[in-house]
Design a protein around this motif. Sequence first.
Motif, PDB file in Angstrom:
ATOM      1  N   ASP A   1       0.856  -1.183   0.000  1.00  0.00           N
ATOM      2  CA  ASP A   1       0.000   0.000   0.000  1.00  0.00           C
ATOM      3  C   ASP A   1       0.899   1.242   0.000  1.00  0.00           C
ATOM      4  O   ASP A   1       1.620   1.500   0.972  1.00  0.00           O
ATOM      5  CB  ASP A   1      -0.897  -0.025   1.245  1.00  0.00           C
TER       6      ASP A   1
ATOM      7  N   ASP B   1       0.021   6.384   1.337  1.00  0.00           N
ATOM      8  CA  ASP B   1       0.264   7.372   2.398  1.00  0.00           C
ATOM      9  C   ASP B   1       0.931   8.627   1.840  1.00  0.00           C
ATOM     10  O   ASP B   1       1.902   8.563   1.083  1.00  0.00           O
ATOM     11  CB  ASP B   1       1.140   6.768   3.493  1.00  0.00           C
TER      12      ASP B   1
ATOM     13  N   GLN C   1       6.542   0.221   8.259  1.00  0.00           N
ATOM     14  CA  GLN C   1       5.583  -0.729   7.697  1.00  0.00           C
ATOM     15  C   GLN C   1       4.580  -1.149   8.762  1.00  0.00           C
ATOM     16  O   GLN C   1       4.936  -1.291   9.931  1.00  0.00           O
ATOM     17  CB  GLN C   1       6.297  -1.986   7.199  1.00  0.00           C
ATOM     18  N   GLU C   2       3.342  -1.338   8.349  1.00  0.00           N
ATOM     19  CA  GLU C   2       2.327  -1.877   9.239  1.00  0.00           C
ATOM     20  C   GLU C   2       1.249  -2.578   8.413  1.00  0.00           C
ATOM     21  O   GLU C   2       1.105  -2.324   7.205  1.00  0.00           O
ATOM     22  CB  GLU C   2       1.705  -0.783  10.107  1.00  0.00           C
ATOM     23  N   GLU C   3       0.530  -3.452   9.045  1.00  0.00           N
ATOM     24  CA  GLU C   3      -0.527  -4.184   8.344  1.00  0.00           C
ATOM     25  C   GLU C   3      -1.696  -3.246   8.074  1.00  0.00           C
ATOM     26  O   GLU C   3      -2.245  -2.619   8.985  1.00  0.00           O
ATOM     27  CB  GLU C   3      -1.006  -5.360   9.200  1.00  0.00           C
ATOM     28  N   GLY C   4      -2.088  -3.127   6.803  1.00  0.00           N
ATOM     29  CA  GLY C   4      -3.164  -2.233   6.437  1.00  0.00           C
ATOM     30  C   GLY C   4      -4.513  -2.915   6.502  1.00  0.00           C
ATOM     31  O   GLY C   4      -4.623  -4.145   6.534  1.00  0.00           O
TER      32      GLY C   4
ATOM     33  N   ASN D   1      -6.600  -3.127   4.178  1.00  0.00           N
ATOM     34  CA  ASN D   1      -6.909  -3.778   2.902  1.00  0.00           C
ATOM     35  C   ASN D   1      -6.114  -5.071   2.707  1.00  0.00           C
ATOM     36  O   ASN D   1      -6.161  -5.677   1.633  1.00  0.00           O
ATOM     37  CB  ASN D   1      -6.644  -2.825   1.736  1.00  0.00           C
TER      38      ASN D   1
ATOM     39  N   THR E   1       0.560  -4.519   3.070  1.00  0.00           N
ATOM     40  CA  THR E   1       1.471  -3.856   3.996  1.00  0.00           C
ATOM     41  C   THR E   1       1.504  -2.378   3.676  1.00  0.00           C
ATOM     42  O   THR E   1       1.835  -1.972   2.546  1.00  0.00           O
ATOM     43  CB  THR E   1       2.884  -4.442   3.887  1.00  0.00           C
ATOM     44  N   ARG E   2       1.158  -1.549   4.638  1.00  0.00           N
ATOM     45  CA  ARG E   2       1.118  -0.091   4.432  1.00  0.00           C
ATOM     46  C   ARG E   2       2.504   0.491   4.695  1.00  0.00           C
ATOM     47  O   ARG E   2       3.135   0.215   5.712  1.00  0.00           O
ATOM     48  CB  ARG E   2       0.093   0.536   5.369  1.00  0.00           C
TER      49      ARG E   2
END
Length: 325
Positions: free
Chosen positions: A277, A280, A312-315, A317, A320-321
């Motif tokens: 993702d 941002d 990074q973080e779990e999005g 959708n 990975t965001r």
Amino acid sequence: MTPEHSSATNGTLNQKLLDQAAYWIVRLRSDRCALSDKKEFSNWLESDPLHANAFDQVLDTWQASAHVSNEPEQNHRTSQWQYISAMAATVLVAVAAILWQSNKDANIYQQSFSTQAGEFAQIELPDGSVIELNTNSKIDVHFDDKARHITLYQGEAYFDINSDNQRKLEVDLGDASVSVLGTEFNIRKKSDNSHIIVTEGRVKVSEKTGHEQIAGDKAVLNQGQQISVFKRTGLGLVMPKQNSQDINWRERTLVFQETNLQQALEELNRYLKQPVDTSDESLQYSKVSGTFSLDEPDTTLSALIETFSIEQEEGINGKTRLFIK
């Protein structure tokens, strides 16, 4: 037409198997024999030892019948040559029947090709033209005696087209078409537009309006020119090609020059089997320059994450965001 598998009965090669061997002799000697035919013949020959035996037998008979037709008749060999000639005649009749049936479709070539994320493909067509497919792309190819037609459904392709004055080649993009006789060009098809770059020769790009009474605009592109066709507004302006970065994918590289990091990551996303993702806003404020390999796009992503200290973080959708604090 491809010969079907046959076997021998009581150790004797049956007529159907001999007919298949005769088909391949004629096909391999044809001016229309393509690389794909040779590969298909190799697969047939190696799939069963009886196939090789049949091929050798028919080839020997063929050569013997051709040889005897040019030699003085010799009494002590008359019966032998009569047998060979009779057998050759039988084979040739069978071949004629096979070719009559196959020739109804012999001049029609129809095939689909596609690549997955991170994959590339090089396709050799029957006329000698070559298409290179970039990641996540799909095309259909249809050739006949009158025309050569290719549909690009998605993705990107580089076309190296052999000239054929009797059959123009057309690439259908949905909202537009590209017509050529012989040239080299690149097309990238997105959801809202298609972008065409001509690297050699010239092409004609034509809009499709979907209405018989409304003619679409046309543009001719020469070597070193490019144009975009937009889904809603049609043809853009013909522009000079600034550099070769847009087709560096053929060398399996991405080249960025002061490119917005968000845009660079979006481009890299095309080659990742698990896209990230990149939405941002924080990714817009950094620039990236350099040449990056597409052979291992995950390694390239890791390098960019480390260089720009990307978090990074779990999005929501499932992707990975990515973001920068």
